[in-house]
Design an enzyme around this catalytic site. Structure first.
Site, PDB file in Angstrom:
ATOM      1  N   PHE A 473      -3.358  -1.538  -5.463  1.00  0.00           N
ATOM      2  CA  PHE A 473      -2.914  -1.883  -6.842  1.00  0.00           C
ATOM      3  C   PHE A 473      -2.290  -3.143  -7.010  1.00  0.00           C
ATOM      4  O   PHE A 473      -1.027  -3.217  -7.804  1.00  0.00           O
ATOM      5  CB  PHE A 473      -1.712  -0.797  -7.227  1.00  0.00           C
ATOM      6  CG  PHE A 473      -2.076   0.597  -6.700  1.00  0.00           C
ATOM      7  CD1 PHE A 473      -3.264   1.108  -6.975  1.00  0.00           C
ATOM      8  CD2 PHE A 473      -1.183   1.412  -5.786  1.00  0.00           C
ATOM      9  CE1 PHE A 473      -3.695   2.637  -6.485  1.00  0.00           C
ATOM     10  CE2 PHE A 473      -1.417   2.501  -5.639  1.00  0.00           C
ATOM     11  CZ  PHE A 473      -2.709   3.187  -5.548  1.00  0.00           C
ATOM     12  N   HIS A 474      -3.018  -4.104  -6.699  1.00  0.00           N
ATOM     13  CA  HIS A 474      -2.349  -5.424  -6.612  1.00  0.00           C
ATOM     14  C   HIS A 474      -3.262  -6.752  -7.187  1.00  0.00           C
ATOM     15  O   HIS A 474      -3.451  -7.659  -6.724  1.00  0.00           O
ATOM     16  CB  HIS A 474      -1.910  -6.048  -5.184  1.00  0.00           C
ATOM     17  CG  HIS A 474      -0.784  -5.165  -4.538  1.00  0.00           C
ATOM     18  ND1 HIS A 474      -0.446  -5.067  -3.205  1.00  0.00           N
ATOM     19  CD2 HIS A 474       0.253  -4.353  -5.282  1.00  0.00           C
ATOM     20  CE1 HIS A 474       0.152  -4.303  -3.018  1.00  0.00           C
ATOM     21  NE2 HIS A 474       0.783  -3.782  -4.077  1.00  0.00           N
TER      22      HIS A 474
END
Length: 555
Positions: A473-474
């Site tokens: 999730f980056h």
């Protein structure tokens, strides 16, 4: 009637809430904050373990899907993004990590003046309320809480001790600029509740007369309709409750919609690769080849183990008594697993020590197990060793599919595209196995569920990574900060969009290279620093003769 403000900020996420607060301080400037999602009233947003409830929520999560990735067996990967006040800071895993000193020094070395670790550290200190207390690198007066995990867990303690035996030191603070070590993470929680940027920054500012917040307001495009200067951003057109509305920016439009939707909005508005825009019939305002390029992300490889005794969060969640106990702990004392979230143990280490001067792998150690982050827990006592390569070489791309802002863009992450990324990831998996086989945690490991004992060679482990790897999730880098001579640079060191006036980007998309860790806190820092630059530029323009020439030009 079209309303006008000094600043229009698109996206009330990790950066947007910070900007709304800081730019409206003192009452001098008016700010309109646009958020495509609803208010953050859903209970599970605020309970730390509610991460599992929001991971696939159809209202509070955009739920993007990548294109089939040829490096990942042509799988489409699920990419969650927050869709509410607080953005992804309202649905993330709450890990409080800044990154390495060298990450920011590298930004500065690339020509981005003012972005070294020493330049950024005052903003990191300003933003935080650290429960570890004041220190040379820690702040205690900021709005965003960094809370230490006080409640110890047998599994996490064993994970730390095993890592120590392998030569990794114990640390209490991963945020001094030197991350190498193992210990408990700090979390963005405050007294057992999630401390999103909506809670930390936006809520205290909502009563200000000069701050206006619109929710359920999806930006359609940036307006460039100044007849005297077609490169000047004059406002935003957005859709709300079935109507199209315009809001005007007297000074600047600021995109804070994240690494996926800020470049999407730029492309929809005529800022991006000319061939792509013309192919969709979009008039080109600024031909910027880098918009949507340079996409980077951390690929998460999750090793799952069955534990020898029922001490895991799996066991508590599968038992009525366990769930009741957790609920009471949280309701009465704001403690227990509900107050902590999913990941408690962390480690930054070097899987390829001869090739990396700083940690190249991050661990998120979790006292539960599931087939995917936020998924249903397994029907056995389980834990997860999640590893990710910190500084991948692989680069992806994002492109609009149509001229409709409601259509998700094409996302090609291009994971594991380089030999170095593949070697580092395999080495990270092997190190995770070494930890699991080291006492005192080895005695608690009953069996390796995934990848399983049959996977031993590098090729077999690479197949496992391709088959089961997921985003952590980056996503970042799609409107990179860089010098004017860099053909892929989108914004300058003051985050102004090249080839335009009155337009900035302030979110993860400006990262020229991905930081070594979780991205929420670094972007809060970026927004704090950007707010100072925006106000400084406004005051300088006012002194020079008024806001008519204050359109924050990038050249």
């Amino acid at each position: 009637m079209t309303r006008s403000f000094d600043y229009v900020v698109v996206g009330a996420g990790s950066a947007g809430c910070v900007l709304a607060n800081r730019l409206s301080e003192g009452g001098r400037y008016s700010v309109c904050l646009l958020e495509a999602g609803p208010p953050d009233r859903y209970m599970w947003i605020h309970v730390p373990i509610g991460y599992g409830k929001t991971m696939f929520h159809p209202v509070y999560n955009w739920g993007f899907q990548t294109d089939p990735d040829p490096n990942m067996h042509n799988r489409r990967l699920y990419w969650p993004r927050g869709r509410t006040l607080g953005g992804s800071s309202s649905i993330n895993g709450l890990i409080y990590v800044r990154g390495q000193r060298q990450d920011y020094d590298r930004w500065a070395a690339l020509g981005n003046r003012g972005w070294s670790w020493d330049d950024c550290l005052p903003y990191f200190r300003r933003l935080e309320h650290n429960t570890l207390g004041a220190g040379p690198t820690r702040g205690v007066d900021g709005p965003l809480w960094a809370s230490a995990i006080r409640q110890r867990h047998e599994l996490v303690d064993a994970f730390v001790a095993a890592s120590n035996r392998l030569g990794v030191r114990s640390v209490d603070d991963f945020n001094t600029g030197d991350q190498e070590g193992v210990g408990y993470y700090q979390l963005t929680t405050r007294r057992g509740l999630r401390c999103s940027t909506a809670v930390a920054y936006l809520k205290p500012a909502r009563s200000r007369a000069n701050l206006h917040v619109e929710t359920d307001a999806l930006a359609q495009r940036i307006l460039f309709d100044d007849p005297g200067d077609r490169t000047r951003a004059t406002g935003i057109r957005y859709a709300q409750r079935g109507e199209l509305r315009d809001v005007r920016a007297n000074r600047e439009v600021i995109l804070a919609a994240g690494a996926l939707q800020s470049p999407q909005l730029l492309q929809l508005s005529g800022v991006g690769p000319a061939a792509l825009l013309k192919g969709h019939g979009i008039e080109v305002v600024a031909d910027r080849a880098g918009v949507g390029e340079n996409l980077q992300d951390h690929l998460q490889i999750r090793l799952i183990y069955e534990v020898t005794k029922p001490i895991t969060t799996n066991d508590a969640l599968r038992s009525f008594v366990g769930r009741a106990k957790m609920g009471l702990q949280w309701a009465l004392f704001r403690g227990g697993p509900l107050a902590i979230g999913i990941n408690q143990g962390g480690m930054f280490c070097r899987a390829l020590p001869d090739e990396s001067p700083t940690p190249d792998i991050q661990f998120h150690f979790s006292t539960l197990s599931a087939d995917s982050a936020g998924g249903a827990v397994h029907p056995f006592p389980g834990c997860t060793y999640s590893v990710c390569q910190l500084r991948p070489e692989s680069r992806g791309v994002l492109k609009i599919r149509s001229t409709d802002a409601r259509d998700a863009p094409s996302i090609q992450p291009n994971y594991l595209a380089t030999e170095f990324d593949r070697r580092t990831t395999i080495a990270g998996v092997r190190f995770a196995r070494r930890v699991a086989a080291t006492e005192p945690i080895a005695s608690l490991m009953k069996r390796e569920v995934r990848p399983g004992a049959d996977a031993q060679t590098d090729d077999e482990l690479l197949e496992f990574c391709r088959e089961y790897g997921q985003t952590i999730f980056h996503p970042s880098g799609t409107a990179k900060m860089g010098v004017a001579s860099d053909p892929l640079a989108v914004v300058d060191a003051r985050l102004r969009v090249y080839g335009t006036r009155g337009l900035r980007v302030v979110d993860c998309s400006i990262m020229p290279t991905l930081v070594s860790g979780n991205t929420n806190v670094p972007i809060v820092m970026v927004a704090e620093k950007a707010a100072d630059m925006i106000v400084d530029d406004a005051r300088a323009a006012d002194r020079a003769g008024g806001i008519a020439t204050a359109a924050a030009t990038a050249v």
